[in-house]
Write an enzyme that holds these catalytic residues in place. Structure first.
Site, mmCIF file in Angstrom:
data_model
loop_
_atom_site.group_PDB
_atom_site.id
_atom_site.type_symbol
_atom_site.label_atom_id
_atom_site.label_comp_id
_atom_site.label_asym_id
_atom_site.label_seq_id
_atom_site.Cartn_x
_atom_site.Cartn_y
_atom_site.Cartn_z
ATOM 1 N N SER A 191 -67.727 82.853 -15.535
ATOM 2 C CA SER A 191 -66.998 81.866 -16.126
ATOM 3 C C SER A 191 -67.474 81.692 -17.751
ATOM 4 O O SER A 191 -66.622 80.826 -18.452
ATOM 5 C CB SER A 191 -66.980 80.436 -15.742
ATOM 6 O OG SER A 191 -68.367 80.080 -15.388
ATOM 7 N N PRO A 225 -75.174 78.370 -14.213
ATOM 8 C CA PRO A 225 -76.215 79.192 -14.983
ATOM 9 C C PRO A 225 -76.195 79.394 -16.552
ATOM 10 O O PRO A 225 -77.269 80.014 -16.810
ATOM 11 C CB PRO A 225 -76.342 80.273 -14.142
ATOM 12 C CG PRO A 225 -74.846 80.665 -13.928
ATOM 13 C CD PRO A 225 -74.240 79.450 -13.702
ATOM 14 N N GLY A 227 -73.158 80.253 -18.478
ATOM 15 C CA GLY A 227 -72.087 81.026 -19.059
ATOM 16 C C GLY A 227 -71.415 80.542 -20.257
ATOM 17 O O GLY A 227 -70.943 81.333 -21.345
ATOM 18 N N ASP A 243 -77.670 69.961 -16.668
ATOM 19 C CA ASP A 243 -77.378 70.381 -15.209
ATOM 20 C C ASP A 243 -78.819 70.343 -14.401
ATOM 21 O O ASP A 243 -79.941 70.718 -14.910
ATOM 22 C CB ASP A 243 -76.908 71.698 -15.232
ATOM 23 C CG ASP A 243 -76.033 72.183 -13.880
ATOM 24 O OD1 ASP A 243 -76.608 71.722 -12.790
ATOM 25 O OD2 ASP A 243 -74.964 72.623 -14.126
ATOM 26 N N ASP A 263 -78.014 63.675 -15.029
ATOM 27 C CA ASP A 263 -76.490 63.540 -14.602
ATOM 28 C C ASP A 263 -75.443 63.670 -15.817
ATOM 29 O O ASP A 263 -75.586 62.849 -16.898
ATOM 30 C CB ASP A 263 -76.436 62.182 -14.081
ATOM 31 C CG ASP A 263 -74.748 61.755 -13.443
ATOM 32 O OD1 ASP A 263 -74.116 62.663 -13.715
ATOM 33 O OD2 ASP A 263 -74.658 60.853 -13.111
ATOM 34 N N ASP A 279 -67.934 71.571 -17.882
ATOM 35 C CA ASP A 279 -67.364 72.566 -16.678
ATOM 36 C C ASP A 279 -67.859 71.977 -15.374
ATOM 37 O O ASP A 279 -67.857 72.558 -14.235
ATOM 38 C CB ASP A 279 -67.800 74.002 -16.851
ATOM 39 C CG ASP A 279 -67.117 75.002 -15.953
ATOM 40 O OD1 ASP A 279 -65.919 74.812 -15.470
ATOM 41 O OD2 ASP A 279 -67.477 76.036 -15.710
ATOM 42 N N LYS A 308 -60.012 70.594 -12.795
ATOM 43 C CA LYS A 308 -59.905 71.120 -11.598
ATOM 44 C C LYS A 308 -58.737 70.407 -10.956
ATOM 45 O O LYS A 308 -58.995 68.958 -10.795
ATOM 46 C CB LYS A 308 -61.143 71.241 -10.702
ATOM 47 C CG LYS A 308 -62.652 71.462 -11.410
ATOM 48 C CD LYS A 308 -62.685 72.797 -11.539
ATOM 49 C CE LYS A 308 -64.003 73.050 -12.547
ATOM 50 N NZ LYS A 308 -64.262 74.191 -13.098
HETATM 51 C C1 LIG Z 1 -68.529 75.459 -12.301
HETATM 52 S S1 LIG Z 1 -70.387 75.384 -12.446
HETATM 53 C C2 LIG Z 1 -70.539 75.501 -14.229
HETATM 54 C C3 LIG Z 1 -70.548 76.881 -14.628
HETATM 55 C C4 LIG Z 1 -71.028 76.898 -15.993
HETATM 56 N N1 LIG Z 1 -70.024 76.529 -16.891
HETATM 57 C C5 LIG Z 1 -71.103 78.542 -16.466
HETATM 58 O O1 LIG Z 1 -70.411 79.166 -17.187
HETATM 59 O O2 LIG Z 1 -72.206 79.191 -15.889
HETATM 60 C C6 LIG Z 1 -70.475 73.573 -12.414
HETATM 61 C C7 LIG Z 1 -71.618 72.855 -12.534
HETATM 62 O O3 LIG Z 1 -71.472 71.659 -12.746
HETATM 63 C C8 LIG Z 1 -72.565 70.963 -12.303
HETATM 64 N N2 LIG Z 1 -72.613 69.560 -12.015
HETATM 65 C C9 LIG Z 1 -71.914 68.951 -11.359
HETATM 66 N N3 LIG Z 1 -71.730 67.576 -11.427
HETATM 67 C C10 LIG Z 1 -72.688 67.333 -12.269
HETATM 68 C C11 LIG Z 1 -73.365 66.115 -12.822
HETATM 69 N N4 LIG Z 1 -72.835 64.925 -12.252
HETATM 70 N N5 LIG Z 1 -74.123 66.294 -13.907
HETATM 71 C C12 LIG Z 1 -74.575 67.493 -14.140
HETATM 72 N N6 LIG Z 1 -74.240 68.736 -13.792
HETATM 73 C C13 LIG Z 1 -73.268 68.574 -12.700
HETATM 74 C C14 LIG Z 1 -72.970 71.718 -10.911
HETATM 75 O O4 LIG Z 1 -74.778 71.692 -10.761
HETATM 76 C C15 LIG Z 1 -72.818 73.234 -11.290
HETATM 77 O O5 LIG Z 1 -73.965 73.985 -11.853
#
Ligand SMILES: C[S@@+](CC[C@H](N)C(=O)[O-])C[C@H]1O[C@@H](n2cnc3c(N)ncnc32)[C@H](O)[C@@H]1O
Length: 358
Positions: A191, A225, A227, A243, A263, A279, A308
């Site tokens: 991503s 992770p 990206g 995250d 959060d 994201d 999304k």
């Molecule tokens: C699609 S992934 C992100 C990928 C990232 N943009 C990358 O390029 O590697 C979505 C991320 O959002 C995090 N996430 C979801 N809800 C969250 C929240 N309330 N607070 C922090 N992180 C959150 C998840 O742990 C997950 O790692």
């Protein structure tokens, strides 16, 4: 022109989109025509990755919208002619005749296959026809490097094609509207290309010069992770990655990233940052509201985030989120959204200061 072709005189639009999103692309374009007081109807098939918008009455459509102003269209063209029975021995003759008959001179000529399953098999033919066309066009003095027009011959199969025109000032500068990006070595997730593409597609040159500078600061919400953080670090920014999930070790070793296990909906930086990117997989309206709050509170100067989309009413949901941002942020901000090539069931939004240098 023979009877197997028909002209549209540039009165219709031809749009490239993601396969499977023709309905959303059509709904949006019909709405765009309606905003100019024009009625349009869509011709498309699911999976075709192409949408035609034709006038529904005797009034021509206005010129096609600027490609950056459409969410679901990757490319925005004026349809000139349709060919339904091209002779495999001379596929270029009729389109070139149509161009000459319209009295047009072009700076360039592209032959494209749609980004669809059927289009895959047409790539080789498109390349061969593109290479063969330029000498023929030059011979007929149809090429003028000073022209702002580019011709697009869009193949539907071996015998069906559409001839369309791009005004290069208002059209995407890549075949099919798809920027070809290389996966960067060391990036922790696929991503990463989404944010790279967002900076290319949703920002123009002036935005990039003003808004993407080494030494700037950013917050990445839902960063694991890493990206998106990777793209910000690659542009010399200092990033707070929010995250609960782990961040890539090499990225952390850059010394440019602070990882906060918090959060993303509650986190705010102590000082205003240049960018917030997000994201997190959540309801689109909840993400749009969060970003609106960050910008209106002055927590960030600009934002890029992913929405999304639900399975149904995707154009309606996108419109609602864009309206929420535009209505509450006002004229000081520019809101742009696009379903990027690297987006799937989602769109990416940028909210930028309207005068990025100011
Ligand atoms: C699609 S992934 C992100 C990928 C990232 N943009 C990358 O390029 O590697 C979505 C991320 O959002 C995090 N996430 C979801 N809800 C969250 C929240 N309330 N607070 C922090 N992180 C959150 C998840 O742990 C997950 O790692």
């Amino acid at each position: 022109m023979n009877e197997t072709s028909s002209t549209s005189d540039g009165r219709s639009w031809l749009l490239h989109c993601r396969a499977g999103f023709e309905a959303e692309c059509a709904e949006e374009a019909v709405d765009a025509a309606a905003q100019h007081g024009r009625a349009g109807f869509a011709r498309t098939e699911r999976g075709a990755a192409l949408v035609e918008i034709a006038p529904a009455d005797q009034h021509a459509l206005p010129p096609p919208p600027h490609w950056r102003n459409l969410v679901f269209a990757r490319q925005s063209l004026a349809l000139l002619a349709r060919f339904d029975a091209l002779d495999p021995k001379d596929r270029l003759g009729p389109p070139i005749d149509a161009l000459a008959a319209a009295g047009l001179r072009i700076a360039d000529w592209w032959v494209e296959a749609p980004d669809s399953e059927a289009g895959e098999d047409l790539r080789g033919l498109a390349r061969a026809l593109e290479a063969a066309a330029l000498p023929l066009l030059r011979k007929r003095t149809l090429v003028d490097p000073a022209s702002s027009m580019r011709a697009h011959l869009v193949l539907r199969d071996g015998t069906h094609a559409l001839l369309a025109l791009a005004d290069v000032r208002h059209a995407a500068p890549w075949p099919q509207g798809i920027p070809r990006l290389k996966f960067p070595r060391g990036a922790p997730s696929r991503s990463t290309l989404k944010l790279d593409e967002a900076f290319l597609v949703l920002l123009d040159d002036a935005d990039r010069r003003a808004l993407l500078r080494p030494g700037m600061t950013a917050v990445d919400l839902g960063a694991s992770p890493g990206g998106w953080t990777f793209q910000l670090v690659a542009r010399g920014m200092r990033v707070t990655a929010v995250d609960n999930g782990p961040m890539d070790d090499a990225l952390m070793a850059s010394g440019q990233v602070e990882h906060r296990r918090e959060d993303g909906f509650r986190f705010r930086p102590r000082q205003r940052v240049d960018w917030v990117v997000c994201d997190m997989v959540e309801q689109p309206a909840r993400v749009a509201t969060l970003m609106r709050d960050w910008l209106s509170e002055g927590a960030a100067r600009a934002a890029v985030f992913n929405l999304k989309l639900p399975m149904k009413k995707r154009w309606l949901e996108t419109q609602r989120c864009i309206a929420l941002l535009r209505d509450s942020l006002g004229d000081a901000w520019t809101v742009r959204a696009k379903q990027l090539y690297h987006d799937r069931e989602e769109v990416t939004v940028a909210v930028l200061p309207a005068r990025p240098g100011g």
